[in-house]
Scaffold this motif. Structure first.
Motif: not given
Length: 139
Positions: A71-72, A106-112, A114-116, A133-134
């Motif tokens: 997903l990342t 989803v939050e982990e993939a977003a964080s990896t 560089g998103l939130h 979002v960034t």
């Protein structure tokens, strides 16, 4: 369709004339969401091969599409053509539906990437949408 179109427009933050790129399309996606998005922007959603600048991205993701690293990678792919400050929406099956993905994944993939993840919506009867979002510089 005016009220529904306005609802999609406000929920997804898209506007007429924008280019919205779609990732993870399969026969289980919600056609109503796709049609309403296309009605708002005034054109078809761009596919994964589109390589010009985009204003938003929609990512359909299910548990059997892969793990958090996959997903990342897909989110990073979606970011390559996005205009600065553009939104990415990750749509996952709701709890109890086939292919459900936990919000934490989803939050982990977003964080990896560089998103939130900032918010979640009921995107369709079977789909939850998570807005990415960034990260702000203060984080």
């Amino acid at each position: 369709m005016g009220e529904a179109t306005g609802n999609v427009r406000s929920r997804f933050g898209v506007n007429p004339g924008q280019v919205v790129q779609e990732f993870g399309y399969d026969d289980d996606v919600d056609t109503g969401v796709r049609q309403e998005l296309e009605s708002v922007i005034g054109s078809e959603l761009a596919d994964e091969l589109y390589d010009d600048v985009t204003d938003a991205a929609i990512v359909w993701w299910r548990a059997d599409d892969g793990d958090t690293a996959d997903l990342t990678d897909l989110v990073l792919d979606a970011m390559t053509t996005l205009e600065d400050g553009a939104l990415i929406w990750v749509l996952v099956p709701k709890p109890g539906r086939d292919g459900h993905v936990a919000p934490a994944d989803v939050e982990e993939a977003a964080s990896t990437a560089g998103l939130h993840a900032t918010s979640a919506i009921s995107a369709a009867p079977d789909w939850t949408g998570m807005r990415l979002v960034t990260r702000s510089r203060g984080r």
